[in-house]
Scaffold this motif. Structure first.
Motif, PDB file in Angstrom:
ATOM      1  N   LEU A  84       3.619  30.597   6.660  1.00  0.00           N
ATOM      2  CA  LEU A  84       3.481  29.529   7.661  1.00  0.00           C
ATOM      3  C   LEU A  84       4.134  28.246   7.157  1.00  0.00           C
ATOM      4  N   ARG A  85       3.838  27.873   5.930  1.00  0.00           N
ATOM      5  CA  ARG A  85       4.380  26.621   5.397  1.00  0.00           C
ATOM      6  C   ARG A  85       5.895  26.705   5.236  1.00  0.00           C
ATOM      7  N   ALA A  86       6.400  27.855   4.852  1.00  0.00           N
ATOM      8  CA  ALA A  86       7.853  28.021   4.738  1.00  0.00           C
ATOM      9  C   ALA A  86       8.526  27.892   6.102  1.00  0.00           C
ATOM     10  N   ALA A  87       7.923  28.502   7.129  1.00  0.00           N
ATOM     11  CA  ALA A  87       8.483  28.407   8.480  1.00  0.00           C
ATOM     12  C   ALA A  87       8.457  26.965   8.974  1.00  0.00           C
ATOM     13  N   ILE A  90      11.141  24.668   7.694  1.00  0.00           N
ATOM     14  CA  ILE A  90      12.420  24.810   8.394  1.00  0.00           C
ATOM     15  C   ILE A  90      12.376  24.095   9.735  1.00  0.00           C
ATOM     16  N   LEU A  91      11.289  24.256  10.463  1.00  0.00           N
ATOM     17  CA  LEU A  91      11.215  23.739  11.824  1.00  0.00           C
ATOM     18  C   LEU A  91      10.965  22.239  11.879  1.00  0.00           C
ATOM     19  N   ALA A 182      20.691  24.130  17.741  1.00  0.00           N
ATOM     20  CA  ALA A 182      20.177  24.019  16.371  1.00  0.00           C
ATOM     21  C   ALA A 182      18.730  24.488  16.295  1.00  0.00           C
ATOM     22  N   ALA A 183      17.948  24.220  17.340  1.00  0.00           N
ATOM     23  CA  ALA A 183      16.550  24.655  17.356  1.00  0.00           C
ATOM     24  C   ALA A 183      16.440  26.164  17.432  1.00  0.00           C
ATOM     25  N   ARG A 189      15.527  31.467  11.674  1.00  0.00           N
ATOM     26  CA  ARG A 189      15.275  31.393  10.230  1.00  0.00           C
ATOM     27  C   ARG A 189      13.780  31.292   9.942  1.00  0.00           C
ATOM     28  N   ALA A 190      13.069  30.545  10.768  1.00  0.00           N
ATOM     29  CA  ALA A 190      11.625  30.384  10.556  1.00  0.00           C
ATOM     30  C   ALA A 190      10.887  31.695  10.784  1.00  0.00           C
ATOM     31  N   LEU A 191      11.273  32.431  11.812  1.00  0.00           N
ATOM     32  CA  LEU A 191      10.586  33.689  12.070  1.00  0.00           C
ATOM     33  C   LEU A 191      10.798  34.666  10.923  1.00  0.00           C
ATOM     34  N   ALA A 192      11.951  34.618  10.299  1.00  0.00           N
ATOM     35  CA  ALA A 192      12.218  35.491   9.161  1.00  0.00           C
ATOM     36  C   ALA A 192      11.311  35.185   7.972  1.00  0.00           C
TER      37      ALA A 192
END
Length: 229
Positions: A84-87, A90-91, A182-183, A189-192
């Motif tokens: 979650l924090r990694a996603a 990115i967002l 861009a979003a 990338r976030a879902l990955a």
């Protein structure tokens, strides 16, 4: 397609700015990954425009692989929180991220939980919660929790985002969010980052949840959807 998506196909669009209207943005996510699936592009565009953002994850998500021996609940909870924090990094890199840690499939909607969440939410925020007609108990409970919050806090604006409800035949008055290129790329990338849910990372529980490639592709290509109360 579904009845819901057929109806949504002709829905009008909103820009992130016209939805947020200068308010702080709070995403109530039942599980780690719902923030990205339902609101990831919106979160990116709102943050890029300078909106203060806060992602509040209600449960620990540990029921996704209940039979895994190598990934017992404490390990899975820590993994999903890290995903979650990694996603979110990115967002919305400056976003506040809060994990409430309620058990998966036991999201609360009582007054005590609402008081706890209310204390975390900035004045005049726009709160986005999962839809009460999503066919998952935690999604429904988080919707009820958000509605309770709205009765307690007249300063809050409230809207909902469907996740699994997209694939039902229940209709609703919806708006499509017009995301930037861009979003959309950031959402991919976030879902990955949510590898425990999107890949075969946890391979010792044949009953565990892994989102299908078809559903992943849907969330990465279809506009995000909001539903006003």
């Amino acid at each position: 397609m579904s009845g819901f998506l057929d109806h949504a196909a002709s829905a009008p669009s909103l820009t992130p700015a016209s939805l947020v209207q200068g308010r702080p943005l709070v995403i109530l996510a039942p599980h780690p990954d719902d923030e990205t699936l339902g609101c990831g592009a919106l979160l990116f565009d709102a943050a890029a425009q300078g909106t203060p953002c806060h992602v509040i994850c209600v449960t620990d998500g540990t029921r996704s692989h209940p039979g895994s021996q190598r990934w017992p609940a404490p390990v899975l909870a820590a993994t999903r929180a890290a995903e979650l924090r990694a996603a979110c990094a990115i967002l919305a890199p400056a976003a506040r991220v809060t994990c409430l840690g309620y058990p998966d499939c036991a999201a609360p909607d009582d007054a005590q939980a609402a008081e706890r969440v209310s204390a975390l939410i900035a004045p005049d925020a726009l709160v986005l919660a999962t839809w009460e007609h999503d066919p998952h108990v935690d999604h429904q409970q988080v919707a009820r929790l958000a509605m309770r919050l709205a009765t307690m806090r007249a300063d809050l604006a409230l809207a909902f985002y469907p996740v699994w409800g997209r694939f039902t035949d229940r209709a609703a008055e919806v708006r499509l969010i017009a995301a930037s290129d861009a979003a959309v790329a950031a959402k991919r990338r976030a879902l990955a980052c949510h590898r425990s849910q999107m890949t075969g990372l946890i391979d010792d529980d044949p009953t565990g949840f892994v989102m299908t490639d078809t559903h992943q592709a849907h969330f990465l290509t279809h506009p995000e959807i909001v539903i006003a109360p």
